[in-house]
Design an enzyme around this catalytic site. Structure first.
Site, PDB file in Angstrom:
ATOM      1  N   PRO A  14       0.788  -1.231   0.000  1.00  0.00           N
ATOM      2  CA  PRO A  14       0.000   0.000   0.000  1.00  0.00           C
ATOM      3  C   PRO A  14       0.822   1.284   0.000  1.00  0.00           C
ATOM      4  O   PRO A  14       1.810   1.398   0.743  1.00  0.00           O
ATOM      5  CB  PRO A  14      -0.814  -0.104   1.298  1.00  0.00           C
ATOM      6  CG  PRO A  14      -0.924  -1.561   1.543  1.00  0.00           C
ATOM      7  CD  PRO A  14       0.329  -2.185   1.008  1.00  0.00           C
ATOM      8  N   ASN A  15       0.401   2.186  -0.849  1.00  0.00           N
ATOM      9  CA  ASN A  15       0.908   3.571  -0.946  1.00  0.00           C
ATOM     10  C   ASN A  15       2.261   3.687  -1.639  1.00  0.00           C
ATOM     11  O   ASN A  15       2.712   4.798  -1.923  1.00  0.00           O
ATOM     12  CB  ASN A  15       0.969   4.245   0.439  1.00  0.00           C
ATOM     13  CG  ASN A  15      -0.399   4.374   1.055  1.00  0.00           C
ATOM     14  OD1 ASN A  15      -1.310   4.857   0.400  1.00  0.00           O
ATOM     15  ND2 ASN A  15      -0.570   3.918   2.271  1.00  0.00           N
ATOM     16  N   ARG A  22       5.122  12.163  -3.124  1.00  0.00           N
ATOM     17  CA  ARG A  22       4.794  12.752  -1.818  1.00  0.00           C
ATOM     18  C   ARG A  22       5.893  12.363  -0.827  1.00  0.00           C
ATOM     19  O   ARG A  22       6.566  11.361  -1.017  1.00  0.00           O
ATOM     20  CB  ARG A  22       3.461  12.199  -1.261  1.00  0.00           C
ATOM     21  CG  ARG A  22       2.230  12.535  -2.064  1.00  0.00           C
ATOM     22  CD  ARG A  22       1.672  13.907  -1.680  1.00  0.00           C
ATOM     23  NE  ARG A  22       0.392  14.149  -2.318  1.00  0.00           N
ATOM     24  CZ  ARG A  22       0.241  14.547  -3.580  1.00  0.00           C
ATOM     25  NH1 ARG A  22       1.311  14.731  -4.334  1.00  0.00           N
ATOM     26  NH2 ARG A  22      -0.954  14.760  -4.084  1.00  0.00           N
ATOM     27  N   TYR A  27      10.783   9.128   2.020  1.00  0.00           N
ATOM     28  CA  TYR A  27      10.855   7.992   1.103  1.00  0.00           C
ATOM     29  C   TYR A  27      11.654   8.278  -0.172  1.00  0.00           C
ATOM     30  O   TYR A  27      11.762   7.414  -1.032  1.00  0.00           O
ATOM     31  CB  TYR A  27       9.439   7.513   0.755  1.00  0.00           C
ATOM     32  CG  TYR A  27       8.675   7.035   1.977  1.00  0.00           C
ATOM     33  CD1 TYR A  27       9.132   5.943   2.705  1.00  0.00           C
ATOM     34  CD2 TYR A  27       7.520   7.684   2.413  1.00  0.00           C
ATOM     35  CE1 TYR A  27       8.457   5.504   3.835  1.00  0.00           C
ATOM     36  CE2 TYR A  27       6.834   7.253   3.542  1.00  0.00           C
ATOM     37  CZ  TYR A  27       7.307   6.158   4.243  1.00  0.00           C
ATOM     38  OH  TYR A  27       6.649   5.729   5.366  1.00  0.00           O
ATOM     39  N   ASN A  79       8.350  -5.277  -0.376  1.00  0.00           N
ATOM     40  CA  ASN A  79       8.161  -4.165   0.548  1.00  0.00           C
ATOM     41  C   ASN A  79       6.662  -4.123   0.833  1.00  0.00           C
ATOM     42  O   ASN A  79       5.888  -3.628   0.008  1.00  0.00           O
ATOM     43  CB  ASN A  79       8.627  -2.835  -0.053  1.00  0.00           C
ATOM     44  CG  ASN A  79       8.491  -1.702   0.968  1.00  0.00           C
ATOM     45  OD1 ASN A  79       7.804  -1.844   1.983  1.00  0.00           O
ATOM     46  ND2 ASN A  79       9.129  -0.578   0.696  1.00  0.00           N
ATOM     47  N   ALA A  82       2.784  -0.658   4.994  1.00  0.00           N
ATOM     48  CA  ALA A  82       2.239  -0.730   6.357  1.00  0.00           C
ATOM     49  C   ALA A  82       1.745  -2.135   6.712  1.00  0.00           C
ATOM     50  O   ALA A  82       1.618  -2.459   7.915  1.00  0.00           O
ATOM     51  CB  ALA A  82       1.110   0.283   6.501  1.00  0.00           C
ATOM     52  N   GLU A 103      12.706  -9.141   2.674  1.00  0.00           N
ATOM     53  CA  GLU A 103      11.826  -8.034   3.098  1.00  0.00           C
ATOM     54  C   GLU A 103      12.637  -6.755   2.971  1.00  0.00           C
ATOM     55  O   GLU A 103      13.762  -6.679   3.462  1.00  0.00           O
ATOM     56  CB  GLU A 103      11.410  -8.268   4.560  1.00  0.00           C
ATOM     57  CG  GLU A 103      10.592  -7.123   5.131  1.00  0.00           C
ATOM     58  CD  GLU A 103      10.313  -7.316   6.628  1.00  0.00           C
ATOM     59  OE1 GLU A 103      10.532  -8.407   7.173  1.00  0.00           O
ATOM     60  OE2 GLU A 103       9.893  -6.311   7.236  1.00  0.00           O
ATOM     61  N   HIS A 105      12.651  -2.356   3.121  1.00  0.00           N
ATOM     62  CA  HIS A 105      12.015  -1.077   3.472  1.00  0.00           C
ATOM     63  C   HIS A 105      12.936   0.049   3.072  1.00  0.00           C
ATOM     64  O   HIS A 105      14.160  -0.032   3.272  1.00  0.00           O
ATOM     65  CB  HIS A 105      11.751  -0.991   4.982  1.00  0.00           C
ATOM     66  CG  HIS A 105      10.850  -2.071   5.457  1.00  0.00           C
ATOM     67  ND1 HIS A 105       9.497  -2.052   5.209  1.00  0.00           N
ATOM     68  CD2 HIS A 105      11.112  -3.229   6.101  1.00  0.00           C
ATOM     69  CE1 HIS A 105       8.962  -3.150   5.702  1.00  0.00           C
ATOM     70  NE2 HIS A 105       9.913  -3.891   6.240  1.00  0.00           N
ATOM     71  N   ARG A 112      12.128   4.614  13.594  1.00  0.00           N
ATOM     72  CA  ARG A 112      10.877   5.380  13.475  1.00  0.00           C
ATOM     73  C   ARG A 112       9.946   5.051  14.661  1.00  0.00           C
ATOM     74  O   ARG A 112      10.399   4.566  15.681  1.00  0.00           O
ATOM     75  CB  ARG A 112      10.257   5.093  12.110  1.00  0.00           C
ATOM     76  CG  ARG A 112      11.197   5.482  10.961  1.00  0.00           C
ATOM     77  CD  ARG A 112      10.550   5.295   9.614  1.00  0.00           C
ATOM     78  NE  ARG A 112       9.401   6.178   9.455  1.00  0.00           N
ATOM     79  CZ  ARG A 112       8.520   6.055   8.456  1.00  0.00           C
ATOM     80  NH1 ARG A 112       8.668   5.089   7.555  1.00  0.00           N
ATOM     81  NH2 ARG A 112       7.504   6.885   8.357  1.00  0.00           N
TER      82      ARG A 112
END
Ligand code: CA2
Length: 151
Positions: A14-15, A22, A27, A79, A82, A103, A105, A112
């Site tokens: 997602p996203n 953005r 990111y 990735n 969330a 995995e 990120h 974070r």
């Protein structure tokens, strides 16, 4: 004699379709299309055939992983966005696969908010890359290519 290309799948959750559009301070400014095209260039000389999938929907990602079950997939780079921190369904789907799973990120999730420190996949993945931005995808591809060549 021609060698069969090894299939590796790249999944983004997602996203991540919004990358480069953005929040570049977190990111980065590279888009997902750019990341994928850089990976493709790197994969060809390694004898790897990459497949790309991004979805904002947990079930669509689970369905896609089920499709891999019937293909001769040599590795998955994911990735999960969330979903990393919440998805037992994604974890269970990945457990169906017997290939290496990396995995990845963009950000260092351990630097974070505390809710990002827990990954539902960390203990079932072959390894994890985080904190190196878009370059992490290349690191993951190298790692998985080495793993395949060693096996
Ligand atoms: O650091 C990563 O790669 C994450 O997987 C990104 C997820 C976040 O929930 C994870 O904790 C860590 C969020 C992806 C959001 O992507 C965006 C991209 C551009 C603009 C806004 C969001």
């Amino acid at each position: 004699m021609s060698q069969e290309l090894k299939k590796i799948k790249i999944i983004n959750g997602p996203n991540l379709n919004m990358l480069g559009k953005r929040e570049p301070e977190i990111y980065g400014s590279v888009t997902l299309d750019q990341i994928n095209s850089d990976l493709d260039k790197k994969a060809k000389p390694l004898g790897i055939d990459l497949g790309f999938f991004q979805s904002n929907h947990e079930g669509a990602i689970v369905d896609k992983i089920h499709e891999f079950f019937n293909e001769n997939i040599k590795g998955v780079i994911i990735n999960p966005g969330a979903l990393t921190h919440t998805s037992v369904a994604l974890r269970d789907a990945l457990l169906l696969l017997s290939c290496p799973i990396v995995e990845i990120h963009l950000s260092n999730i351990y630097k974070r908010e505390s809710f990002r420190h827990k990954s539902m996949l960390a203990d079932i993945a072959t390894g994890q890359v985080c904190g190196f931005g878009h370059y992490g995808y290349q690191m993951a591809l190298n790692a998985i290519a080495n793993r395949i060549n060693e096996s």
